[in-house]
Write an enzyme that holds these catalytic residues in place. Structure first.
Site, PDB file in Angstrom:
ATOM      1  N   PHE A 232      -7.197 -29.787  -8.577  1.00 17.11           N
ATOM      2  CA  PHE A 232      -7.167 -28.351  -8.868  1.00 17.11           C
ATOM      3  C   PHE A 232      -5.816 -27.812  -8.411  1.00 17.11           C
ATOM      4  O   PHE A 232      -5.526 -27.751  -7.221  1.00 17.11           O
ATOM      5  CB  PHE A 232      -8.286 -27.582  -8.168  1.00 17.11           C
ATOM      6  CG  PHE A 232      -8.286 -26.120  -8.540  1.00 17.11           C
ATOM      7  CD1 PHE A 232      -8.888 -25.698  -9.706  1.00 17.11           C
ATOM      8  CD2 PHE A 232      -7.641 -25.193  -7.745  1.00 17.11           C
ATOM      9  CE1 PHE A 232      -8.860 -24.350 -10.071  1.00 17.11           C
ATOM     10  CE2 PHE A 232      -7.606 -23.851  -8.100  1.00 17.11           C
ATOM     11  CZ  PHE A 232      -8.218 -23.428  -9.271  1.00 17.11           C
TER      12      PHE A 232
ATOM     13  N   ASP B 163       0.705 -30.577  -3.050  1.00 16.89           N
ATOM     14  CA  ASP B 163       0.208 -29.213  -3.222  1.00 16.89           C
ATOM     15  C   ASP B 163      -0.581 -28.855  -1.965  1.00 16.89           C
ATOM     16  O   ASP B 163      -1.704 -29.305  -1.775  1.00 16.89           O
ATOM     17  CB  ASP B 163      -0.674 -29.146  -4.464  1.00 16.89           C
ATOM     18  CG  ASP B 163      -1.282 -27.761  -4.693  1.00 16.89           C
ATOM     19  OD1 ASP B 163      -1.239 -26.921  -3.772  1.00 16.89           O
ATOM     20  OD2 ASP B 163      -1.831 -27.540  -5.793  1.00 16.89           O
TER      21      ASP B 163
ATOM     22  N   LYS C  76      -0.868 -18.973  -0.577  1.00 18.57           N
ATOM     23  CA  LYS C  76      -2.035 -18.428   0.129  1.00 18.57           C
ATOM     24  C   LYS C  76      -1.693 -17.904   1.513  1.00 18.57           C
ATOM     25  O   LYS C  76      -1.191 -16.795   1.646  1.00 18.57           O
ATOM     26  CB  LYS C  76      -3.161 -19.459   0.149  1.00 18.57           C
ATOM     27  CG  LYS C  76      -3.769 -19.713  -1.233  1.00 18.57           C
ATOM     28  CD  LYS C  76      -5.060 -20.487  -1.157  1.00 18.57           C
ATOM     29  CE  LYS C  76      -5.608 -20.822  -2.536  1.00 18.57           C
ATOM     30  NZ  LYS C  76      -6.032 -19.650  -3.318  1.00 18.57           N
TER      31      LYS C  76
END
Length: 398
Positions: free
Chosen positions: A140, A225, A254
């Site tokens: 993802f 990531d 984030k």
């Protein structure tokens, strides 16, 4: 207005691209959030790791207020006095030479793919338009058309094709599959050190270390990531540090801005990010002074308040307690730091709804996993409080 009034309004006027729990939050502080009906909940999702520093951290809030009174946006047509300082802060913290600032995590992943492809053509010498990027099953990395095109979740792909070519998928955690998939046209291997959306899936010990060596031998960029797994979530500053390696490209987002503002970045060496020249890539908001000032403070409090160490200590404690649970509903409990997945034999959604009624907010992922990831400022007694309620809910069928 009460909870159902807000739920009805959103259902009527908002696109139905999420299925949120029916709790309407109006304020938050630290690890606690409060709904419009006055009920308090322990946030065990932390906005998918975006509020590692806790909700409304007072020092980050102060920076937001002070910077917002000065200047918020200049675009990159002009320079500002916060972007250079953020770039240096990230260099000092991570050791990477250069920073490409963006906004959302998805934008950072897209940017990293562009950089890897251009590096492949300009530096490695891959024939034009032949560059390949290797990714993992159950990945993802975001929601753009390019990214969902190399997802293995058919729901993410359904109705959005045709998709961009140039991606190969290998099983997650399989170093030999990586070795076999590499060709002279491979420019990068894009991987999550721990797969979050897939259900807190941890690869076999040594996988990242072996993958790094395979990439080095084949002149392939290792791109990690760390949008969810980074900045303390797993008990290290970045999850790749558990394997004592350094990727060629690091993707962050984030918690980089502590939940106050969307800020992301691609970090790499000068050889890699140096392939980007004026006009190659851009973002009106990327690198804006408000976001950069917030990110600088978010990084500072993460380190100064020892949140990474807290994640390691309390994460091990909480995982141990959860793994002591004996319930026919539970298949497996796994995690690293304050990032834990409770895999169930049945659907996880009813358990998340039951936990909400007990005062704990968490979310199901991939149908059968409850994802637990509170802000890193959580206290031991708050985790004990959560454990009792998790034990109660998982002891019965939902």
């Amino acid at each position: 207005m009460q909870t159902q009034d807000f739920v009805d309004l959103e259902s009527q006027y908002g696109a139905h691209n999420y299925r949120p729990l029916d709790v309407v939050i109006e304020r938050a502080e630290g690890v606690w959030v409060y709904d419009v009906d006055g009920k308090r909940y322990l946030d065990c999702l932390a906005a998918y790791s975006a509020v590692n520093q806790g909700h409304c951290h007072p020092k980050i809030l102060r920076t937001l207020e002070e910077q917002a009174r000065k200047v918020t946006l200049t675009s990159r047509a002009f320079r500002n006095d916060q972007l250079p300082l953020l770039c240096k802060d990230l260099h000092d913290l991570t050791g990477f030479d250069m920073v490409l600032p963006m906004n959302s995590g998805t934008e950072a992943v897209e940017s990293a793919i562009k950089v890897a492809r251009k590096w492949g053509y300009k530096v490695k010498g891959i024939p034009q338009d032949q560059a390949e990027v290797i990714v993992c099953a159950n990945n993802f990395h975001g929601r753009t058309v390019t990214i969902v095109g190399f997802s293995t979740d058919e729901h993410y792909r359904d109705g959005f094709g045709p998709f961009a070519p140039g991606f190969k998928v290998i099983p997650y955690g399989d170093a030999e599959a990586l070795r076999s998939a590499i060709t002279p046209n491979t420019c990068a291997f894009l991987v999550e050190p721990i797969q979050g959306e897939a259900g807190i899936l941890i690869p076999p010990a040594g996988f990242l270390r072996e993958a790094a060596e395979i990439c080095r031998q084949n002149r392939v960029l290792l791109m990690t990531d760390e949008i969810q797994s980074g900045l303390g979530r797993t008990g290290k500053l970045f999850a790749y540090m558990h394997e004592e390696i350094t990727p060629d490209v690091l993707i962050v987002g984030k918690a980089l801005a502590g939940g106050f503002y969307p800020v992301s970045a691609v970090l790499a060496s000068r050889e890699i990010l140096g392939v980007i020249t004026p006009g190659d890539h851009g973002s009106t908001f990327g690198g804006n002074p408000l976001g950069c000032a917030i990110a600088r403070t978010a990084l500072r409090v993460l380190i100064e308040e020892k949140m990474v160490e807290q994640s390691a200590d309390l994460g091990a404690y909480f995982l141990s307690r959860l793994q002591s649970l004996r319930s026919p509903a539970i298949k497996e409990i796994r995690g690293k730091g304050l990032w834990i997945g409770i895999e169930l034999h049945g659907k996880a959604r009813p358990y998340c709804e039951a936990l909400m009624h007990e005062g704990i907010l968490c979310k199901e992922t991939h149908d059968h996993v409850i994802r637990i990831g509170p802000p890193l400022v959580v206290k031991r007694e708050e985790l004990d409080w959560a454990f009792e309620r998790i034990a109660k809910v998982t002891a019965t069928s939902q």
